[in-house]
Design a protein around this motif. Structure first.
Motif, PDB file in Angstrom:
ATOM      1  N   ALA A  73       0.832  -1.210   0.000  1.00 11.66           N
ATOM      2  CA  ALA A  73       0.000   0.000   0.000  1.00 11.66           C
ATOM      3  C   ALA A  73       0.861   1.252   0.000  1.00 11.66           C
ATOM      4  O   ALA A  73       0.570   2.226  -0.715  1.00 11.66           O
ATOM      5  CB  ALA A  73      -0.941  -0.012   1.210  1.00 11.66           C
ATOM      6  N   ASN A  74       1.933   1.245   0.801  1.00 15.38           N
ATOM      7  CA  ASN A  74       2.847   2.394   0.810  1.00 15.38           C
ATOM      8  C   ASN A  74       3.484   2.600  -0.557  1.00 15.38           C
ATOM      9  O   ASN A  74       3.587   3.727  -1.053  1.00 15.38           O
ATOM     10  CB  ASN A  74       3.961   2.179   1.841  1.00 15.38           C
ATOM     11  CG  ASN A  74       3.481   2.282   3.268  1.00 15.38           C
ATOM     12  OD1 ASN A  74       2.422   2.847   3.545  1.00 15.38           O
ATOM     13  ND2 ASN A  74       4.250   1.745   4.193  1.00 15.38           N
ATOM     14  N   PHE A  75       3.947   1.506  -1.165  1.00  9.64           N
ATOM     15  CA  PHE A  75       4.622   1.603  -2.453  1.00  9.64           C
ATOM     16  C   PHE A  75       3.697   2.186  -3.518  1.00  9.64           C
ATOM     17  O   PHE A  75       4.092   3.069  -4.280  1.00  9.64           O
ATOM     18  CB  PHE A  75       5.116   0.220  -2.890  1.00  9.64           C
ATOM     19  CG  PHE A  75       5.744   0.200  -4.248  1.00  9.64           C
ATOM     20  CD1 PHE A  75       7.027   0.700  -4.444  1.00  9.64           C
ATOM     21  CD2 PHE A  75       5.052  -0.304  -5.334  1.00  9.64           C
ATOM     22  CE1 PHE A  75       7.602   0.708  -5.703  1.00  9.64           C
ATOM     23  CE2 PHE A  75       5.622  -0.307  -6.591  1.00  9.64           C
ATOM     24  CZ  PHE A  75       6.897   0.201  -6.781  1.00  9.64           C
ATOM     25  N   VAL A  76       2.470   1.714  -3.564  1.00  6.25           N
ATOM     26  CA  VAL A  76       1.510   2.233  -4.535  1.00  6.25           C
ATOM     27  C   VAL A  76       1.247   3.716  -4.295  1.00  6.25           C
ATOM     28  O   VAL A  76       1.194   4.526  -5.228  1.00  6.25           O
ATOM     29  CB  VAL A  76       0.208   1.409  -4.476  1.00  6.25           C
ATOM     30  CG1 VAL A  76      -0.908   2.074  -5.279  1.00  6.25           C
ATOM     31  CG2 VAL A  76       0.454  -0.010  -4.982  1.00  6.25           C
ATOM     32  N   ARG A  77       1.130   4.093  -3.037  1.00  4.87           N
ATOM     33  CA  ARG A  77       0.872   5.496  -2.710  1.00  4.87           C
ATOM     34  C   ARG A  77       2.078   6.381  -3.004  1.00  4.87           C
ATOM     35  O   ARG A  77       1.945   7.493  -3.527  1.00  4.87           O
ATOM     36  CB  ARG A  77       0.483   5.620  -1.233  1.00  4.87           C
ATOM     37  CG  ARG A  77       0.053   7.035  -0.835  1.00  4.87           C
ATOM     38  CD  ARG A  77      -0.523   7.079   0.558  1.00  4.87           C
ATOM     39  NE  ARG A  77       0.488   6.944   1.601  1.00  4.87           N
ATOM     40  CZ  ARG A  77       0.684   5.861   2.331  1.00  4.87           C
ATOM     41  NH1 ARG A  77      -0.058   4.781   2.132  1.00  4.87           N
ATOM     42  NH2 ARG A  77       1.621   5.827   3.265  1.00  4.87           N
ATOM     43  N   PHE A  78       3.271   5.901  -2.695  1.00  6.06           N
ATOM     44  CA  PHE A  78       4.485   6.701  -2.884  1.00  6.06           C
ATOM     45  C   PHE A  78       4.837   6.887  -4.355  1.00  6.06           C
ATOM     46  O   PHE A  78       5.398   7.913  -4.739  1.00  6.06           O
ATOM     47  CB  PHE A  78       5.683   6.044  -2.189  1.00  6.06           C
ATOM     48  CG  PHE A  78       5.622   6.029  -0.689  1.00  6.06           C
ATOM     49  CD1 PHE A  78       4.671   6.759   0.015  1.00  6.06           C
ATOM     50  CD2 PHE A  78       6.518   5.260   0.038  1.00  6.06           C
ATOM     51  CE1 PHE A  78       4.624   6.738   1.398  1.00  6.06           C
ATOM     52  CE2 PHE A  78       6.483   5.228   1.420  1.00  6.06           C
ATOM     53  CZ  PHE A  78       5.531   5.966   2.110  1.00  6.06           C
ATOM     54  N   THR A  79       4.558   5.872  -5.183  1.00  5.34           N
ATOM     55  CA  THR A  79       5.065   5.877  -6.557  1.00  5.34           C
ATOM     56  C   THR A  79       4.004   6.055  -7.630  1.00  5.34           C
ATOM     57  O   THR A  79       4.331   6.419  -8.766  1.00  5.34           O
ATOM     58  CB  THR A  79       5.808   4.565  -6.865  1.00  5.34           C
ATOM     59  OG1 THR A  79       4.863   3.483  -6.843  1.00  5.34           O
ATOM     60  CG2 THR A  79       6.931   4.320  -5.863  1.00  5.34           C
ATOM     61  N   GLY A  80       2.752   5.770  -7.321  1.00  9.49           N
ATOM     62  CA  GLY A  80       1.725   5.784  -8.349  1.00  9.49           C
ATOM     63  C   GLY A  80       1.730   4.538  -9.217  1.00  9.49           C
ATOM     64  O   GLY A  80       1.057   4.488 -10.251  1.00  9.49           O
ATOM     65  N   ALA A  81       2.473   3.510  -8.816  1.00 12.66           N
ATOM     66  CA  ALA A  81       2.520   2.265  -9.572  1.00 12.66           C
ATOM     67  C   ALA A  81       1.152   1.584  -9.560  1.00 12.66           C
ATOM     68  O   ALA A  81       0.332   1.794  -8.656  1.00 12.66           O
ATOM     69  CB  ALA A  81       3.571   1.327  -8.981  1.00 12.66           C
ATOM     70  N   THR A  82       0.908   0.759 -10.562  1.00 15.38           N
ATOM     71  CA  THR A  82      -0.338   0.002 -10.613  1.00 15.38           C
ATOM     72  C   THR A  82      -0.280  -1.160  -9.618  1.00 15.38           C
ATOM     73  O   THR A  82       0.797  -1.542  -9.153  1.00 15.38           O
ATOM     74  CB  THR A  82      -0.582  -0.550 -12.024  1.00 15.38           C
ATOM     75  OG1 THR A  82       0.487  -1.440 -12.370  1.00 15.38           O
ATOM     76  CG2 THR A  82      -0.632   0.585 -13.045  1.00 15.38           C
ATOM     77  N   ILE A  83      -1.425  -1.726  -9.323  1.00 12.93           N
ATOM     78  CA  ILE A  83      -1.486  -2.830  -8.367  1.00 12.93           C
ATOM     79  C   ILE A  83      -0.677  -4.025  -8.875  1.00 12.93           C
ATOM     80  O   ILE A  83       0.078  -4.648  -8.113  1.00 12.93           O
ATOM     81  CB  ILE A  83      -2.941  -3.256  -8.094  1.00 12.93           C
ATOM     82  CG1 ILE A  83      -3.756  -2.075  -7.517  1.00 12.93           C
ATOM     83  CG2 ILE A  83      -2.978  -4.449  -7.145  1.00 12.93           C
ATOM     84  CD1 ILE A  83      -3.193  -1.494  -6.246  1.00 12.93           C
ATOM     85  N   ASP A  84      -0.809  -4.359 -10.156  1.00 10.54           N
ATOM     86  CA  ASP A  84      -0.064  -5.507 -10.664  1.00 10.54           C
ATOM     87  C   ASP A  84       1.437  -5.250 -10.656  1.00 10.54           C
ATOM     88  O   ASP A  84       2.227  -6.166 -10.394  1.00 10.54           O
ATOM     89  CB  ASP A  84      -0.533  -5.906 -12.063  1.00 10.54           C
ATOM     90  CG  ASP A  84      -0.469  -4.773 -13.056  1.00 10.54           C
ATOM     91  OD1 ASP A  84      -1.196  -3.783 -12.875  1.00 10.54           O
ATOM     92  OD2 ASP A  84       0.312  -4.875 -14.021  1.00 10.54           O
TER      93      ASP A  84
END
Length: 385
Positions: A323-334
């Motif tokens: 969750a942190n990584f997605v929030r910090f980077t804007g990366a997609t879930i996959d």
């Protein structure tokens, strides 16, 4: 009993699929279809996760403990308790990670861990797929909280004793490349089937490149316990970030690495070489207080674990890291899922045991919502959260 899992989409470790329907029987995936192409068996138990993405359950290659227990205890109770806790947070597999201790204590722990690994996996509980030796072949200058009195010079003979005590189950070893004998040990460990990760190191760029040439394949908790980046001497960190073939761990808790550094790391390592880890200790899942990390006390307050004022592992779980990584980077879930399933499996050579979903494989999967939060965990066909 048959179990059916449905969601909005599925990332199976290689590609995305819409409207999946996964049929599970006897703890294994029987088939993967779509809502429209396959009926739901009449008596099946159904787990539906509307709007979520299904993916392979997590694989943590760097974790010391959780739920009040440390892997150096190497007891059935410790592994059962940790395994149950990890499964509830989406992790189905891990490398039980040691901390630098006396050689006798380490040998005892390795033997105990190996004995536990020989047991059959339990549904609903994360299981160890190997052991990660974080020490004793580390730099004094970048040891972090690793006890200085137990650090050892790289030694093939000592390594072989450790591997024998672990019944051959050591899968990963952290090694400081600048230490005398490190390059020779990296080559020897690689020849014995052990992956080498550079870390806890004050190495120069040239020393790091030598270890990579000898077989090193990854970097341990990148940025932490590493020589700082310098524009005239890139050092270990500069080499890790610019070596495209090298995997790289990161502790994405907002404490060990700030969001800007996470984005830098993501841009440098990309979707096929980045690995999220927890470096979690016994305090993960527990209230603030004092806990043990391999035998020495660690104080935990407001999510920060320290010993003598130095960061000492974390209380992170991989679902929070995602969750942190997605929030910090804007990366997609996959993209995020790859970093804690497929990539660690590829780095360790365990892609046949973790990191993908397919018929015939163990039913270890997670459901993640659009914000990157865990909404479901199934381990061995059993719902764990």
């Amino acid at each position: 009993m048959q179990t059916v899992v449905t969601a909005e989409r599925l990332w199976d470790g290689t590609s995305l699929h819409q409207h999946p329907l996964i049929l599970i029987e006897d703890g294994k995936i029987d088939s993967i279809a779509t809502h429209d192409s396959a009926p739901i068996p009449a008596r099946a138990q159904v787990h539906d996760f509307p709007g979520a993405t299904l993916g392979p359950a997590f694989f943590d290659v760097h974790i010391h403990g959780a739920a009040g227990h440390d892997f150096m205890e190497a007891t059935p109770q410790a592994l059962d308790t940790i395994g149950t806790f990890l499964a509830s947070h989406g992790t189905s597999a891990y490398l039980a990670t040691t901390v630098t201790a006396s050689l006798d204590a380490t040998l005892r722990a390795l033997d105990g861990l190996a004995n536990e690994m020989a047991k059959l996996p339990q549904p609903g509980r994360a299981r160890p797929l190997g052991i990660h030796l974080e020490g004793p072949f580390l730099s004094h200058e970048k040891r972090g909280v690793q006890p200085a009195e137990h650090l050892l010079a790289p030694s093939i003979a000592t390594f072989d004793r450790l591997l024998e005590a672990a019944h051959g189950h050591v899968r990963l070893m952290t090694l400081a490349p600048e230490l005398p004998g490190a390059v020779e040990l990296a080559a020897h460990a690689t020849s014995r089937g052990v992956r080498v990760s550079v870390g806890h190191s004050n190495a120069t760029a040239a020393e790091t490149r030598a270890a990579i040439a000898a077989g090193a394949v990854s970097a341990t908790h990148t940025f932490n316990a590493m020589r700082p980046l310098d524009h005239r001497e890139p050092g270990i960190l500069g080499t890790v970030l610019t070596t495209d073939t090298l995997f790289s761990e990161l502790i994405c808790d907002g404490i060990h690495t700030e969001p800007e550094i996470v984005r830098l790391w993501w841009r440098a390592k990309g979707s096929e070489r980045a690995i999220l880890v927890t470096d979690a200790m016994a305090a993960a899942g527990m209230p603030d207080g004092e806990y043990q990390l391999g035998g020495f006390p660690v104080q935990v307050k407001d999510g920060r674990a320290t010993a003598r004022g130095v960061l000492a592992g974390s209380v992170l779980t991989l679902d929070r890291a995602l969750a942190n990584f997605v929030r910090f980077t804007g990366a997609t879930i996959d993209q995020g899922l790859r970093l804690l399933s497929t990539n660690p499996a590829a780095m360790t050579g365990l892609a046949h045991r973790a990191g993908t979903l397919a018929p015939g494989k163990s039913a270890n999967l997670v459901a993640i919502d659009a914000a990157g939060n865990l909404v479901g965990s199934i381990v061995g066909g059993i719902q764990a959260s």
